[in-house]
Design a protein around this motif. Structure first.
Motif, short mmCIF file in Angstrom:
data_model
loop_
_atom_site.label_atom_id
_atom_site.label_comp_id
_atom_site.label_asym_id
_atom_site.label_seq_id
_atom_site.Cartn_x
_atom_site.Cartn_y
_atom_site.Cartn_z
N GLN A 34 46.08 2.95 -9.35
CA GLN A 34 47.32 2.80 -9.68
C GLN A 34 48.55 3.56 -10.13
O GLN A 34 49.10 3.43 -8.39
CB GLN A 34 48.03 2.13 -11.92
CG GLN A 34 47.79 0.70 -11.49
CD GLN A 34 48.40 0.15 -11.21
OE1 GLN A 34 49.30 -0.08 -10.57
NE2 GLN A 34 47.60 -1.46 -10.32
N LEU A 35 47.50 4.57 -9.87
CA LEU A 35 48.07 6.23 -10.64
C LEU A 35 48.16 7.07 -8.35
O LEU A 35 49.13 7.58 -8.09
CB LEU A 35 47.55 7.36 -11.38
CG LEU A 35 47.78 8.58 -11.08
CD1 LEU A 35 48.93 8.53 -12.16
CD2 LEU A 35 47.07 10.08 -11.83
N SER A 36 47.14 6.53 -8.23
CA SER A 36 47.29 7.05 -6.99
C SER A 36 47.94 6.69 -5.68
O SER A 36 48.56 6.85 -5.43
CB SER A 36 45.35 7.13 -5.93
OG SER A 36 45.23 6.70 -4.76
N ARG A 37 48.17 4.95 -5.75
CA ARG A 37 49.47 3.99 -5.56
C ARG A 37 50.27 4.55 -5.21
O ARG A 37 51.37 4.57 -4.76
CB ARG A 37 49.31 2.79 -5.94
CG ARG A 37 49.62 1.67 -4.24
CD ARG A 37 49.42 0.34 -5.59
NE ARG A 37 47.70 0.19 -5.51
CZ ARG A 37 46.99 -1.07 -5.30
NH1 ARG A 37 48.20 -1.39 -6.47
NH2 ARG A 37 45.88 -1.07 -5.59
N LYS A 38 50.94 5.42 -6.78
CA LYS A 38 52.48 5.98 -7.26
C LYS A 38 51.86 6.94 -6.75
O LYS A 38 53.28 7.07 -5.99
CB LYS A 38 52.27 5.78 -8.51
CG LYS A 38 52.82 5.20 -9.60
CD LYS A 38 52.62 5.00 -11.14
CE LYS A 38 53.14 3.74 -11.83
NZ LYS A 38 52.75 4.02 -13.15
N LYS A 39 51.10 7.61 -6.37
CA LYS A 39 51.51 8.95 -5.69
C LYS A 39 51.55 8.81 -4.26
O LYS A 39 52.55 9.23 -3.73
CB LYS A 39 50.64 9.92 -6.14
CG LYS A 39 50.48 10.64 -7.52
CD LYS A 39 48.97 11.43 -7.46
CE LYS A 39 49.27 11.86 -9.14
NZ LYS A 39 48.33 12.61 -9.56
N ASP A 40 50.43 8.00 -3.77
CA ASP A 40 51.06 7.94 -2.10
C ASP A 40 52.93 6.90 -2.40
O ASP A 40 52.92 7.64 -1.02
CB ASP A 40 50.17 6.80 -2.08
CG ASP A 40 48.46 7.03 -1.91
OD1 ASP A 40 48.71 8.41 -1.74
OD2 ASP A 40 47.68 6.38 -1.39
N ASP A 41 53.07 6.44 -2.71
CA ASP A 41 54.25 5.80 -2.98
C ASP A 41 55.67 6.88 -3.32
O ASP A 41 56.06 6.95 -2.17
CB ASP A 41 54.89 4.44 -3.87
CG ASP A 41 53.91 3.40 -3.72
OD1 ASP A 41 53.45 2.81 -2.49
OD2 ASP A 41 53.49 2.75 -4.05
N PHE A 42 54.86 7.86 -3.92
CA PHE A 42 55.95 8.79 -4.29
C PHE A 42 56.13 9.07 -2.89
O PHE A 42 56.99 9.99 -1.83
CB PHE A 42 54.97 9.82 -5.59
CG PHE A 42 56.45 11.06 -5.55
CD1 PHE A 42 57.28 11.53 -5.67
CD2 PHE A 42 56.17 12.49 -4.88
CE1 PHE A 42 57.69 12.04 -6.09
CE2 PHE A 42 56.20 13.56 -4.95
CZ PHE A 42 57.41 13.25 -5.69
N ILE A 43 54.80 9.94 -2.17
CA ILE A 43 54.62 10.52 -0.86
C ILE A 43 55.21 9.88 0.14
O ILE A 43 55.99 10.37 0.70
CB ILE A 43 53.69 11.16 -0.76
CG1 ILE A 43 52.76 11.74 -1.77
CG2 ILE A 43 52.73 11.14 0.89
CD1 ILE A 43 51.49 12.52 -1.43
N SER A 44 55.08 9.10 0.18
CA SER A 44 55.95 7.98 1.26
C SER A 44 57.49 8.00 1.20
O SER A 44 58.31 8.18 1.93
CB SER A 44 55.13 6.16 1.03
OG SER A 44 56.28 6.00 1.90
N ALA A 45 57.60 7.87 -0.46
CA ALA A 45 59.79 7.91 -0.65
C ALA A 45 60.21 8.78 -0.57
O ALA A 45 60.61 9.25 0.04
CB ALA A 45 59.63 7.86 -2.15
N VAL A 46 59.34 10.35 -0.77
CA VAL A 46 59.14 11.47 -0.70
C VAL A 46 59.65 11.94 0.87
O VAL A 46 60.35 12.28 1.30
CB VAL A 46 58.67 12.88 -1.14
CG1 VAL A 46 58.82 13.85 -0.88
CG2 VAL A 46 58.83 12.18 -2.76
N SER A 47 58.93 11.70 1.30
CA SER A 47 58.40 11.64 2.76
C SER A 47 60.57 10.64 3.66
O SER A 47 60.99 11.23 4.22
CB SER A 47 57.70 10.65 3.23
OG SER A 47 57.64 11.44 4.72
#
Lengths: 230, 729
Positions: B500-513
């Motif tokens: 979940q954390l990894s997914r959140k971070k991926d989402d975060f990276i995607s969102a930040v991107s």
């Protein structure tokens, strides 16, 4: 007068959406903008476009879902994906979904324009087969609208030339009546009860027969459309 | 990751399963081991009891074997050197029950029965001291059952199993039969003396002796009767071979002064033995005074003896004694032969001695089982057991013996059992093996055999032990399985959290991107359009410039948020707490954001109460207000009531800041999660609003940095109200 290509811009970010509209209109495209997936789906069902600029992160229905759905429906409208997802895997996934090109944000407007033109060229049947092409035993000149067979010439209409050009560009492939109507008449058949396509195909078959063709070059595929047999 | 997890689960599960199966199998083996161990315990106990009982019986028989023949007579003359002693009652006179013996008696060849218990005085004493013994019944029994058996020539019955069936005995048997007259169905070699007795009277008893074997009586042959009573084939029967090893008893040959012997005979013959002791003493005195008295002559004639035959018998006896086994216990009752030196005098003295003494030959005890006349046999054996011995004094033959005291034998077994039985064991003596006996051992005696049934008093003893062990095993197994299950569950949860954390971070990276690229795209696009003069009007040109500025500010806010969060995460965030008016600070932020709000159609209201100045980090408060107002602008864009209200007030030591909108609000299920880093209410691919999931997380961190709190409540009628409390210290 040069025909204006119609482009649909699907973008949720208002600043980018407005900028693209201004830019494409300045480049003499007919531009339609929508800000979410549902609106895009509705307008594509209602209207034919030469190109769709599609953002992937959209409210309600994502760009990926829309692209996949349109391709499954058999829509051949060229799609250029405009997205912030720039990783290689994301590009590959986007292209595999049926996109014709993939442009990552931030992009250069000049580059975007070049890609739009390239895609339009690629998807134009005339660009595929040229103005003069062969169709069975005939040689067709789409510019002079002449059909030649053994030095015997027959005159054809622009619509007939466009139909022959489309078949020549897709030999052996089934082309539905809707696709034919969209590509040749540049209109969507949705909600229209018409036998225009069938009438034109029947007339074209008679013309080819009178011109000396002994075989059925345009085959009717029941329930699917028509197919050109070389 | 999931695949790896399931592989680990499979490996651990398989290992545990294998261990469980092995454990169960071990439990089964353990149960078998316990049963074998318990069986071995029973065997050991049976062996110990058997040894002990056998030892007691052997000791008793050995003692009885050493008893003088005169003890079986009511009176006797003690041997006191050359002096003549007075006639005294037998030491057995008042010992009717003596250990395993019950009722001593002596039987003459002519059927005359005497007993030491006939002595008058001791019997009276015995009757006074103990329970009256009805010995007349006993002697009636001897006369009615034992004597006819001896006279009938029937084969003696015992409980002994046929030796050839039980074991391949090398030594067969030795005593054996007591046959009557000429009706001899067994192989016998009769001595001349016995022949003489037979010739004299057909009613006399014959004592057959198996000379061929030259072995003391050890084994008995099983008669056809005994086969009928033989126990069925037994299970769990331990053959106690040691019981077969009898004490080696041999025939005793003794010498007694003839005059004493004669006095004994005179005192204890028929009639005399039943007379009072005074009469016996009188007879004794008469015999002393007149050796050739009519009584003596009567005795001699009654036995058919002459001086020649006497001498002949004496010689025969001497020959017999010389022929006997040198290991035999040769004991002189009269020490007349001791102390002679030269051969002539020795020979002389021997002749004199032979003339003055009689030879007493006592053979070992042999058992004899006699059927009960009335058929009611409640004893342990096939019948009444008598132990008899053959006593020969010159040509006189006697049978001496007693009846086996079965009650005493049982009490001896009981005493041994009490000593050797272990926990949870019981016993029972019976003729046959009990079907429910845990172990049955045959106690073999010369006079028969009994079955010692060892019983498991607590039948579920081993089962209970196994059950206890099994319960422990299942308990441990359950704990292990549970522990492993819990561990795997924890691992699974942890993995899920990581995913979940990894997914959140991926989402975060995607969102930040996305959030970074979006303003950048706008800025670049408008810049390019301006640069290349792809602008239709001046109004558009100004609009493009404004857009570029706002997009730059948006970019700045985003970068600030990301950097702040990164600093907080690394513990590098520095706060500058300065005392000031928080209303003033919030008002400035509101003024800055009001134009954006107005462009979006919102009205930004300020409702401030007076707050005392306190120390706070200005940048953090600004960030809090910007993030919350920005959220309100994004999420309430479609709201009917487009008022965003900013309130401040003091409450319980906190400076409360509230930002209220009237948008869709936040579902209760998500209200606890929205302050988590990277958490977004919407799916990343179809979200309607921009954002990185850091704004509210930062608000919470900043509030905590002020020792405050943040909470969300539902606004009325709709919308969200974020309440931040900052400690006013």
């Amino acid at each position: 007068m040069k025909a204006r290509h119609s482009i649909l811009v699907v973008e949720d970010e208002p600043k980018i959406r407005d900028g693209l509209r201004d830019f494409l209109e300045f480049q003499e495209f007919t531009v339609t903008v929508v800000d979410d997936g549902l609106a895009a789906e509705r307008i594509v069902d209602a209207k034919r476009f030469d190109l769709i600029l599609l953002d992937l992160m959209l409210p309600n229905i994502s760009g990926e879902q829309l692209c996949r759905k349109w391709r499954q429906q058999g829509r051949t409208t060229p799609i250029i994906m405009l997205t912030a997802k720039g990783q290689e895997s994301e590009r590959i996934a986007g292209l595999d979904m049926g996109a014709d090109d993939y442009v990552t944000k931030p992009f250069s407007l000049e580059e975007l324009l070049a890609r739009i033109r390239a895609v339009l060229r690629r998807t134009d049947p005339a660009r595929c087969v040229g103005q003069t092409f062969s169709f069975g035993p005939f040689c067709v000149n789409a510019q002079s609208l002449k059909l030649t067979c053994d030095s015997a010439e027959t005159c054809i209409t622009q619509r007939q030339a466009d139909i022959l050009q489309l078949f020549a560009a897709n030999p052996g492939r089934i082309i539905s009546r809707e696709q034919l109507y969209e590509k040749v008449w540049h209109e969507s058949m949705d909600g229209i009860e018409t036998r225009t396509v069938d009438m034109h195909i029947a007339r074209l078959r008679e013309l080819l027969k009178e011109a000396g063709c002994k075989t059925e070059l345009i085959e009717t595929v029941r329930g699917a459309g028509y197919k050109y047999n070389e | 990751m999931n695949k790896r997890f399931w592989i680990i689960c499979s490996v651990i599960g398989s290992g545990l399963l294998t261990l469980s199966v092995l454990g169960l199998s071990s439990l089964g083996m353990h149960e078998k081991g316990l049963r074998a161990e318990r069986q071995q315990e029973f065997m050991d106990v049976a062996k110990q009891i058997s040894f002990d009982v056998k030892k007691k019986v052997d000791t008793f028989l050995q003692t009885e074997q050493g008893r003088l023949y005169t003890d079986y007579q009511p009176y006797y003359v003690p041997e006191v050197g050359n002096n003549t002693a007075a006639l005294v009652p037998s030491p057995l006179a008042n010992l009717y029950s003596n250990g395993l013996a019950n009722g001593y008696f002596q039987l003459e060849a002519d059927g005359q029965l005497i007993s030491p218990h006939f002595a008058e005085q001791p019997m009276q004493q015995a009757m006074q001291a103990k329970q009256p013994v009805n010995h007349s019944d006993y002697f009636d029994n001897v006369k009615q059952n034992l004597l006819p058996s001896l006279a009938s020539g029937q084969t003696v019955a015992t409980h002994r199993v046929e030796p050839t069936e039980r074991e391949k005995m090398e030594d067969k048997y030795t005593l054996d039969k007591i046959a009557m007259g000429r009706d001899r169905r067994t192989r016998t070699l009769k001595t001349d003396s016995v022949n003489a007795v037979v010739a004299k009277s057909e009613s006399s008893y014959q004592f057959a002796e198996d000379r061929e074997s030259k072995e003391p009586a050890q084994k008995k042959q099983v008669s056809s009767k005994s086969k009928g009573t033989k126990a069925a084939p037994r299970q769990n029967v331990y053959q106690i071979s040691n019981l077969k090893e009898r004490q080696q008893t041999t025939t005793q040959v003794l010498r007694q002064r003839r005059d004493n012997y004669e006095v004994n005979v005179a005192s204890n013959t028929a009639g005399a033995s039943e007379k009072p002791v005074s009469e016996a003493v009188e007879i004794y005195n008469r015999s002393r005074a007149a050796p050739s008295s009519p009584l003596q002559q009567e005795q001699q004639s009654s036995f058919g003896r002459s001086s020649q035959s006497e001498q002949k018998d004496a010689r025969q006896s001497e020959d017999m004694s010389q022929q006997m086994d040198p290991e035999m216990d040769l004991m002189m009752m009269v020490p007349a032969t001791i102390g002679v030196d030269n051969d002539a005098s020795k020979k002389n003295e021997q002749q004199l001695e032979q003339a003055d003494t009689v030879q007493v030959r006592i053979e070992p005890f042999v058992p004899m089982t006699v059927s009960v006349s009335n058929g009611n046999n409640n004893g342990l054996f096939a019948g009444q057991v008598f132990l008899l011995r053959h006593v020969q004094i010159e040509d006189r033959h006697l049978v001496q013996g007693f009846q086996l005291n079965e009650d005493e034998l049982l009490s001896q077994v009981a005493e041994s059992a009490r000593r050797y039985l272990r926990r949870g064991m019981g016993y029972e003596i019976s003729k046959l093996e009990r079907p429910d006996a845990a172990f049955a051992a045959i106690l073999q005696f010369d006079f028969g055999e009994v079955v010692l049934n060892l019983l498991e008093q607590d039948a579920g003893y081993i089962q209970a032990q196994v059950l206890r062990m099994r319960n422990w095993f299942y308990g441990i197994l359950g704990v292990v399985w549970l522990s492993v299950f819990v561990a795997m569950l924890a691992l699974w949860k942890n993995l899920n959290q990581q995913v979940q954390l990894s997914r959140k971070k991926d989402d975060f990276i995607s969102a930040v991107s996305h959030e970074l690229r979006t303003p950048l795209t706008s800025i670049r696009m408008y810049t390019e359009m301006l640069e290349k003069d792809w602008v239709k009007t001046d109004g558009k040109r100004r609009e493009y410039y404004t857009t570029m500025r706002t997009e730059s500010e948006r970019l700045t806010r985003l970068i600030e948020n990301v950097l702040d969060f990164s600093r907080i995460q690394r513990g590098k965030k520095r706060y500058d707490f300065t005392v000031g008016d928080v209303n003033e600070c919030i008002g400035e932020v509101a003024d800055m954001m009001r134009p954006y709000a107005q462009r979006a159609g919102f009205v930004l209201e300020q409702r401030f109460e007076v707050l005392e100045p306190f120390a706070f980090d200005r940048d953090a408060v600004v960030q809090i207000v910007i993030n919350l107002v920005d959220n309100a602008l994004k999420y309430a864009k479609d709201a009917r009531d487009k008022h965003i209200i900013i309130r401040t007030r003091a409450q319980k030591g906190y400076a409360i800041i509230e930002i209220e909108d009237h948008g869709p609000g936040i579902p209760r299920s998500q209200q606890k999660k929205i302050f988590d880093a990277f958490y977004r209410c919407e799916d990343e691919s179809t979200r309607q609003n921009t954002g990185t999931g850091l704004g509210l997380a930062l608000v919470k961190r900043f509030a905590e940095a002020h020792h405050g709190f943040v909470e969300i409540v539902n606004a009325k009628p709709t919308g969200a109200l974020f309440r931040i409390g900052l400690t006013m210290q």
